[in-house]
Motif scaffolding. Structure first.
Motif, short mmCIF file in Angstrom:
data_model
loop_
_atom_site.label_atom_id
_atom_site.label_comp_id
_atom_site.label_asym_id
_atom_site.label_seq_id
_atom_site.Cartn_x
_atom_site.Cartn_y
_atom_site.Cartn_z
N ASP A 67 -0.82 1.08 -7.53
CA ASP A 67 -0.68 0.33 -6.28
C ASP A 67 -1.99 -0.32 -5.87
O ASP A 67 -2.34 -0.34 -4.70
CB ASP A 67 -0.14 1.23 -5.17
CG ASP A 67 -1.06 2.36 -4.84
OD1 ASP A 67 -1.94 2.64 -5.67
OD2 ASP A 67 -0.92 2.95 -3.77
N ARG B 178 3.78 0.62 -7.47
CA ARG B 178 3.79 1.99 -6.97
C ARG B 178 2.58 2.72 -7.51
O ARG B 178 2.03 2.36 -8.56
CB ARG B 178 5.05 2.71 -7.45
CG ARG B 178 6.31 2.18 -6.86
CD ARG B 178 6.48 2.58 -5.46
NE ARG B 178 6.55 4.02 -5.30
CZ ARG B 178 6.74 4.62 -4.14
NH1 ARG B 178 6.89 3.93 -3.07
NH2 ARG B 178 6.79 5.92 -4.07
N GLU C 3 9.57 -3.36 -1.52
CA GLU C 3 9.08 -2.38 -2.47
C GLU C 3 10.14 -1.34 -2.77
O GLU C 3 10.37 -0.97 -3.93
CB GLU C 3 7.83 -1.71 -1.89
CG GLU C 3 7.18 -0.73 -2.84
CD GLU C 3 6.02 -0.02 -2.21
OE1 GLU C 3 5.31 -0.65 -1.40
OE2 GLU C 3 5.82 1.16 -2.52
N ARG D 180 4.11 9.48 -7.25
CA ARG D 180 3.21 8.93 -6.25
C ARG D 180 2.37 10.02 -5.61
O ARG D 180 1.20 9.84 -5.34
CB ARG D 180 4.01 8.21 -5.16
CG ARG D 180 3.11 7.83 -4.02
CD ARG D 180 3.72 6.86 -3.09
NE ARG D 180 2.74 6.56 -2.04
CZ ARG D 180 2.96 5.77 -1.05
NH1 ARG D 180 4.12 5.17 -0.95
NH2 ARG D 180 2.05 5.55 -0.14
#
Lengths: 352, 165, 165
Positions: free
Chosen positions: A224, A220, A252, A311
């Motif tokens: 990533d 993540r 994921e 994220r």
């Protein structure tokens, strides 16, 4: 094994599988919604009330899209990659205790598929297998970008596995067992003997290391790199389409769900919550575990939200920064954490 | 090198202090900022239902105007086609017959009037060239379509709706 | 017992595939499957810790690195460079030596009494830890020092010589 036990476990497995897939499906919606909210947008809202059926639409799209297997690829491994990714993502949830044992009449049902006494190591092994799906898929695509993604995934996962394992060792030194059930039982309630029972309060540094490593293991953001779209097109799933791509994306999200559950179980007390003994007396042994399950899921959802929150906040690391962080920061910190924990345990056992 | 303009600024890059180097405080700061954005007013405009307000000199889809009696103003003089830098406009003129006075204002009118929306650059020169104030670019944006031929808009799409009553 | 024979068959089958597959990547993948069957063997012997450690260390780490290296090689070249005949003869001789040793070893085998474990839980983590840290403490620590020295050596090898730059 008696038949009733087999049926009970079978139902439990099916329910856990369905729930983890359902949570993963709705994580895709949650990801888009949270991304939208954090950016001052609304997000998908056309399919159903508030976009409720967006995952169904996405899944349907994945199923009906054209599947392309590149001519120069290795067809068997090309199909095996995403299947392996999804498989390893799903089997991790087998050892997580989802709640206290429930009592139906005179029958006690354990809400855990299996309580093997190497539970943490099992999860660790499954996590370490997770990289194969990505590697095999990336290699079989016969595409340079995919290969780069696969290689990045391999080196990243191996590097962060070490720090993850070392951060767990300190936790194991405190708890003295590898069984997840026992670890959760030790964190019973919230407050005991003048200190919090949850492991995060005794192992804050360990938890920090663990959450960073689980971000890296789930690929993540900010870790990533295997699928970084601005430099590697889409990394290991560049050549994938249709449901094989869906399997990778799904894996994921399942990984995210399972690692959130592991984090909640190991560090945040699992299904324990303040005042659980009072609730247990109030509701009885049949209904009180339901509250525990709800609490565990609330924790899991918070961690999934945290994954998404991170994220959309932190940009991706550069590759050398990633390796520096893994080898030069996290591993020494984890070792220091082990030593500190050892000193603390010695002092506590001998002097206090 | 010597700066000639004396406007060069030498930026000092201080080495990061401890809190900056462990990066966690800035992560939490960033998390707080993004979390605050969850509660700001959403900027989304729900497009087909709501539309963004356009400016005064907005140029969109063309419309062929009618006069106050509901007659088409266009006289098919061809000045708009001449003015068009993208060669998007074509037309065929026809003579007004007896009994059509309530349809067309002038004695000559455009029997066919076509604009190719894929060629049109929405410059508005046709609007300026028109002596009869017959064409205005006051519509919405051109809708998407599947075939190229569907972007050639005829009179059915361009002419204003007839007056009510 | 039947399960044991099935798993044993699988491990031999996949280890043969490791040798006979042309593509090195396939070899590594079959090796992973072979290790998996070994893990199953350990579980059948009730040695859970060993099974999981085999799983993590061999399947999860070492084979990933093998695969990692193999992926970086250019495997499109199918042709192997021709070995010199000297190497071939040496290979045949050493292979025959190995075969002779194996045959001799198998010949001298005799059926032993079935070994019955006094403590079936010897492979569990708790018992294993107690044994390792009581009876075998010295070998355990010595092996850790060995690993540590190997680590230091590899770091030293990987580090560039500062004088040569």
């Amino acid at each position: 094994m008696e038949l009733a036990l087999i049926i009970e476990k079978f139902i439990l497995v099916v329910v856990i599988f369905a729930v983890s897939l359902g949570v993963a499906a709705y994580s895709t919606l949650a990801e888009r919604k949270i991304a939208a909210f954090l950016q001052g947008r609304v997000g998908p809202h056309r399919a159903g009330p508030g976009g409720m059926f967006q995952p169904l639409a996405d899944g349907g799209k994945m199923f009906f899209k054209e599947e392309i297997i590149p001519a120069e690829s290795n067809p068997f491994l090309f199909i095996m990659g995403p299947s392996l990714a999804l498989l390893t993502a799903c089997i991790g949830s087998a050892v997580i205790p989802w709640g206290q044992s429930m009592q139906f009449g005179d029958r006690v049902v354990e809400l855990q598929v299996t309580d093997i006494n190497v539970g943490i190591l099992y999860i660790f092994g499954v996590v370490s297998l997770g990289v194969y799906g990505i590697m095999i898929g990336g290699w079989a695509s016969n595409n340079k970008f995919s290969l780069m993604g696969a290689i990045r995934a391999a080196s990243q996962n191996i590097s962060y596995e070490i720090a993850m394992g070392l951060s767990l060792i300190a936790l194991l030194m405190v708890s003295g067992t590898l069984s997840l059930k026992d670890i959760v039982e030790q964190q019973h309630g919230f407050w005991n003997n003048g200190w919090f029972t949850w492991n995060v309060f005794t192992q804050p540094l360990g938890f920090l290391l663990f959450i960073v490593c689980s971000f890296a293991e789930c690929n993540r953001t900010p870790f990533d790199l295997p699928e970084s779209e601005n430099e590697l097109v889409a990394g290991y799933h560049t050549e994938y389409s249709g449901f094989k791509l869906g399997a990778f994306l799904f894996a994921e999200y399942v990984n995210m769900f399972v690692s959130s559950a592991v984090m909640a179980t190991l560090y945040w007390g699992g299904y324990n919550y303040p005042g659980m003994d009072y609730v247990f007396e109030l509701l009885g042994p049949t209904w009180a575990p339901i509250v525990g399950i709800a609490v565990l899921f609330a924790k899991i959802f918070f961690f999934i939200f945290f994954f998404m929150w991170i994220r959309w906040t932190i940009p991706r690391f550069r590759y050398d920064q990633l390796m520096n962080l893994g080898w030069k920061v996290l591993i020494p910190l984890a070792i220091a954490n082990i030593i500190l924990t050892g000193i603390w345990i010695t002092i506590k056992d001998n002097l206090l | 090198m010597e700066s000639l303009s004396n406007r060069k600024k030498v930026l000092e890059q201080k080495p990061m202090n401890f809190w900056e180097r462990i990066y966690l405080p800035s992560i939490f700061k960033g998390l707080a900022i993004t979390f605050r954005h969850m509660f700001v007013k959403k900027e989304t405009i729900f497009y087909p239902e709501q539309t963004r307000p356009v400016s005064e000199n907005w140029r969109g889809l063309h419309s062929l105007k009618r006069d106050e009696n509901g007659r088409e103003r266009c006289t098919a003089c061809g000045l708009c086609a001449l003015a068009c830098p993208a060669e998007a406009i074509t037309m065929t003129a026809a003579e007004r017959q007896k009994g059509e006075e309530n349809l067309y204002r002038e004695e000559k009118y455009a029997a066919v009037y076509e604009i190719n929306m894929l060629r049109c650059i929405f410059c508005g020169l046709c609007e300026e060239a028109c002596p009869k104030e017959a064409i205005y670019l006051d519509g919405p944006i051109v809708a998407a379509d599947y075939l190229r031929k569907d972007f050639i808009y005829g009179k059915d799409k361009l002419v204003e709706a007839p007056l009510k009553s | 017992m039947n399960l044991f024979y099935f798993v044993a068959f699988l491990s031999i089958f996949f280890s043969l595939l490791v040798i006979f597959s042309k593509n090195p990547v396939y070899s590594v993948l079959f090796l992973i499957v072979t290790f998996f069957t070994f893990s199953v063997h350990y579980i059948l012997l009730n040695a859970q810790f060993l099974a999981i450690v085999n799983f993590i260390v061999y399947m999860g780490a070492i084979m990933v690195l093998f695969l990692f290296v193999l992926m970086l090689l250019n495997l499109n070249k199918d042709t192997e460079p021709m070995k010199s005949s000297l190497l071939k003869i040496a290979g045949v001789v050493s292979g025959l030596c190995l075969l002779l040793t194996l045959v001799g070893a198998v010949k001298s085998l005799n059926v032993s009494e079935p070994l019955i474990l006094k403590d079936p839980g010897i492979g569990l983590v708790k018992n294993l830890g107690k044994v390792l840290f009581n009876e075998f403490l010295l070998p355990f620590e010595v092996s850790s020092i060995l690993l540590f020295s190997a680590m230091v050596g590899s770091v030293l090898l990987a580090k560039k010589d500062p004088k040569k730059i």
